[in-house]
Design a protein around this motif. Structure first.
Motif, PDB file in Angstrom:
ATOM      1  N   VAL A 180      44.614  28.820  23.271  1.00  0.00           N
ATOM      2  CA  VAL A 180      44.249  30.067  24.453  1.00  0.00           C
ATOM      3  C   VAL A 180      44.671  29.835  25.391  1.00  0.00           C
ATOM      4  O   VAL A 180      46.155  31.198  25.765  1.00  0.00           O
ATOM      5  CB  VAL A 180      42.818  30.028  24.710  1.00  0.00           C
ATOM      6  CG1 VAL A 180      43.016  31.580  25.228  1.00  0.00           C
ATOM      7  CG2 VAL A 180      42.065  30.656  22.910  1.00  0.00           C
ATOM      8  N   HIS A 181      45.020  28.623  26.279  1.00  0.00           N
ATOM      9  CA  HIS A 181      45.978  28.539  27.424  1.00  0.00           C
ATOM     10  C   HIS A 181      47.375  29.166  27.311  1.00  0.00           C
ATOM     11  O   HIS A 181      48.110  29.382  27.887  1.00  0.00           O
ATOM     12  CB  HIS A 181      45.589  27.549  27.612  1.00  0.00           C
ATOM     13  CG  HIS A 181      44.460  27.191  28.422  1.00  0.00           C
ATOM     14  ND1 HIS A 181      43.711  27.057  28.269  1.00  0.00           N
ATOM     15  CD2 HIS A 181      44.668  27.166  30.113  1.00  0.00           C
ATOM     16  CE1 HIS A 181      42.367  26.690  29.700  1.00  0.00           C
ATOM     17  NE2 HIS A 181      42.837  26.914  30.455  1.00  0.00           N
ATOM     18  N   ALA A 207      47.385  32.874  26.814  1.00  0.00           N
ATOM     19  CA  ALA A 207      46.618  33.743  27.850  1.00  0.00           C
ATOM     20  C   ALA A 207      46.942  35.144  28.648  1.00  0.00           C
ATOM     21  O   ALA A 207      46.223  35.776  28.902  1.00  0.00           O
ATOM     22  CB  ALA A 207      45.594  32.662  28.963  1.00  0.00           C
ATOM     23  N   THR A 259      44.828  31.651  34.832  1.00  0.00           N
ATOM     24  CA  THR A 259      45.379  31.636  33.009  1.00  0.00           C
ATOM     25  C   THR A 259      43.330  30.601  32.390  1.00  0.00           C
ATOM     26  O   THR A 259      43.246  31.322  31.819  1.00  0.00           O
ATOM     27  CB  THR A 259      46.081  30.164  33.141  1.00  0.00           C
ATOM     28  OG1 THR A 259      47.548  31.158  34.005  1.00  0.00           O
ATOM     29  CG2 THR A 259      46.077  30.391  32.249  1.00  0.00           C
ATOM     30  N   GLU A 260      42.586  29.755  33.588  1.00  0.00           N
ATOM     31  CA  GLU A 260      41.460  29.589  32.316  1.00  0.00           C
ATOM     32  C   GLU A 260      41.126  30.575  32.517  1.00  0.00           C
ATOM     33  O   GLU A 260      39.803  31.262  31.087  1.00  0.00           O
ATOM     34  CB  GLU A 260      41.130  28.374  33.431  1.00  0.00           C
ATOM     35  CG  GLU A 260      42.071  26.870  33.550  1.00  0.00           C
ATOM     36  CD  GLU A 260      41.892  25.681  34.375  1.00  0.00           C
ATOM     37  OE1 GLU A 260      41.877  24.724  34.169  1.00  0.00           O
ATOM     38  OE2 GLU A 260      40.815  26.880  35.549  1.00  0.00           O
ATOM     39  N   ALA A 313      41.843  32.346  29.221  1.00  0.00           N
ATOM     40  CA  ALA A 313      41.133  32.247  28.119  1.00  0.00           C
ATOM     41  C   ALA A 313      39.732  32.526  28.286  1.00  0.00           C
ATOM     42  O   ALA A 313      39.346  32.954  27.018  1.00  0.00           O
ATOM     43  CB  ALA A 313      41.437  31.266  28.311  1.00  0.00           C
ATOM     44  N   SER A 321      38.766  34.481  24.358  1.00  0.00           N
ATOM     45  CA  SER A 321      39.996  33.546  23.875  1.00  0.00           C
ATOM     46  C   SER A 321      39.246  34.159  22.560  1.00  0.00           C
ATOM     47  O   SER A 321      40.808  33.665  21.632  1.00  0.00           O
ATOM     48  CB  SER A 321      38.667  32.184  24.030  1.00  0.00           C
ATOM     49  OG  SER A 321      37.226  32.760  23.735  1.00  0.00           O
ATOM     50  N   LEU A 347      42.236  36.798  21.850  1.00  0.00           N
ATOM     51  CA  LEU A 347      43.871  35.972  22.063  1.00  0.00           C
ATOM     52  C   LEU A 347      43.936  35.247  20.281  1.00  0.00           C
ATOM     53  O   LEU A 347      45.026  35.532  20.367  1.00  0.00           O
ATOM     54  CB  LEU A 347      43.984  34.749  23.260  1.00  0.00           C
ATOM     55  CG  LEU A 347      44.225  35.964  24.464  1.00  0.00           C
ATOM     56  CD1 LEU A 347      43.589  34.821  25.420  1.00  0.00           C
ATOM     57  CD2 LEU A 347      45.434  36.221  24.240  1.00  0.00           C
ATOM     58  N   SER A 356      49.798  37.673  20.748  1.00  0.00           N
ATOM     59  CA  SER A 356      49.676  36.920  21.021  1.00  0.00           C
ATOM     60  C   SER A 356      49.535  35.526  20.012  1.00  0.00           C
ATOM     61  O   SER A 356      50.334  34.134  20.534  1.00  0.00           O
ATOM     62  CB  SER A 356      48.103  36.284  21.423  1.00  0.00           C
ATOM     63  OG  SER A 356      47.723  37.166  21.976  1.00  0.00           O
TER      64      SER A 356
END
Length: 481
Positions: free
Chosen positions: A310-311, A314, A379-380, A383, A387, A390, A396
């Motif tokens: 996911v990161h 994101a 970004t966290e 995410a 999540s 994405l 994505s």
């Protein structure tokens, strides 16, 4: 790899200067556009310094710092792929509209100072802040300046510094905006950026720099005197608190000068009208606050392999969703340091009916215990709230696949993917087993369709997105009621 393998370069130039040009890029097989910064190698005298610029910018994670997605090198030039900013640079916006209105200047300056405060908290000084190095996310004719998102670019002179010490030495910057101590020949600290911000705000509100000259030497001499004039009629309608903010940012003595944190807390920045008025706050809605806590809780319990994937993607959300998430992030970030603490999230989601626990907060980030005190970065945050969306979105998936397809042969090596994810997320045997099973034909590689199915397997527990609705800020989700 070649840029043309992944992108179609548009003829549309959205920025041009000594650095080169900025053009729109169309991602092949995707609906997501980006921009390309092209630089002639001959114009880069110090390649090591340029490499440091790329590394520095890629290490910074903030809504007001332009993100680098890719990097290509040919015999004659270097091309950097950045997130899409269609509005061009603010220098051109000033040329188009003259001086900004006070609300417009406040909106832009507050974002710049948030980005600068975050940079300084990461011990990075930009050293070349100026309107030309701020990009607008959207065109001025499409999105009013007071609603625009600003992105800081061009980290060519950026350096890390030692907090609390004068550890910077190189004379650099742009004549009208560089702080006097930078040109004085001695050591200096990160507050050189704050001087530049003060000059920029002066230009925003008046349309002209506070000092001028025929040569760089003459400009340096007048700026070193530090005399600011507000006698022009254009200043008659500007609030006194705005003038005080400029004077505090342009103090000749760096020790007496505002820090970015103090500038953000100054009366003008703290009280001027903005797009974040109480009636337009994303987090004022109870359903949004509840959804934020529940999304974060669900994300924290995903496997580390899922989080790592996911990161990677994101920033692949549609821009409307990114804009609302960006606004929510900045509303929660009460101290404007560019990261979210547990206390800030708890305060912003108070009344949600469920509280964010310590273990959920620690489970959101991938950086390890050593960095846990830094809080959740941009970004966290993206995410954790998007999540499932994405992992099940084809654009994505394409973004992630292109990152992982290192040799551009249309496939991802399964064992290499397992090693890469392990380096990002640590040991995760269950995820490794899923990756191995995703290789349907057993050839040790995943083609794009196999990779899409893998991502959808990881994201199968629910989908959702931040999107505008009747309240303009409701967080829609199939998994949260």
């Amino acid at each position: 790899a070649k840029l043309e393998d992944d992108y179609v370069v548009s003829d549309q130039v959205i920025g041009e200067g000594a650095f080169g040009s900025l053009r729109i890029l169309h991602r092949i097989g995707s609906t997501r556009d980006r921009i390309c910064k092209t630089m002639d190698k001959a114009s880069i005298p110090d390649r090591d310094a340029f490499a440091r610029e790329i590394t520095t910018q890629m290490s910074l994670d903030h809504p007001n710092i332009c993100r680098i997605f890719d990097y290509f090198e040919t015999e004659g030039d270097i091309k950097i792929v950045l997130e899409l900013c269609q509005g061009g640079d603010i220098e051109h916006a000033i040329q188009e509209v003259g001086q900004f209105s006070e609300p417009d200047a406040h909106c832009i300056m507050a974002q710049v100072l948030r980005g600068v405060r975050y940079m300084h908290s990461q011990a990075v000084a930009h050293r070349d802040l100026k309107p030309e190095n701020f990009l607008l996310k959207d065109k001025v004719l499409v999105t009013p300046l007071c609603e625009s998102t600003v992105k800081i670019i061009d980290f060519g002179f950026a350096r890390t510094f030692t907090p609390g010490k004068k550890s910077l030495k190189t004379a650099c910057g742009t004549p009208h905006y560089v702080a006097p101590e930078v040109l004085a020949g001695g050591a200096y600290d990160e507050r050189c950026d704050i001087w530049s911000c003060g000059v920029i705000l002066y230009v925003f509100l008046s349309g002209d720099p506070p000092w001028d000259g025929e040569t760089a030497e003459e400009i340096a001499k007048t700026s070193a005197a530090g005399r600011l004039s507000f006698e022009d009629p254009v200043w008659h309608t500007v609030k006194p608190t705005a003038k005080v903010a400029i004077m505090q940012m342009c103090k000749l003595d760096p020790a007496a000068r505002f820090t970015a944190e103090r500038a953000l807390g100054s009366p003008w920045i703290a009280t001027a009208p903005s797009r974040e008025d109480e009636g337009d706050r994303v987090t004022q809605h109870a359903e949004v606050r509840e959804a934020i806590v529940q999304r974060m809780s669900r994300f924290s319990h995903q496997s580390r392999c899922q989080k790592a994937l996911v990161h990677l993607v994101a920033h692949s959300l549609p821009e409307k969703e990114l804009a609302l998430l960006r606004q929510a992030f900045q509303e929660i970030d009460a101290d404007n340091d560019g990261t979210l603490s547990l206390d800030e999230i708890r305060s912003a989601t108070r009344g949600a009916g469920v509280a964010l626990t310590d273990d959920v907060f620690e489970g959101i980030e991938l950086r390890g215990e050593a960095d846990a005190q830094r809080g959740i970065e941009w970004t966290e945050f993206l995410a954790s709230l998007a999540s499932s969306r994405l992992l099940t979105n084809r654009d994505s998936c394409l973004d992630a696949f292109r990152v992982l397809d290192v040799n551009r042969d249309g496939s991802v090596d399964v064992q290499e993917l397992i090693r890469m994810l392990a380096s990002r997320a640590g040991s995760d045997q269950g995820a490794a087993d899923i990756l191995a099973r995703a290789d349907l034909n057993g050839d040790g590689h995943l083609d794009f369709e196999e990779f899409v199915q893998l991502m959808r397997t990881f994201g199968a527990e629910g989908t959702g997105c931040f999107q505008s609705g009747k309240a303009r800020a409701s967080l829609c989700t199939a998994g949260i009621r």
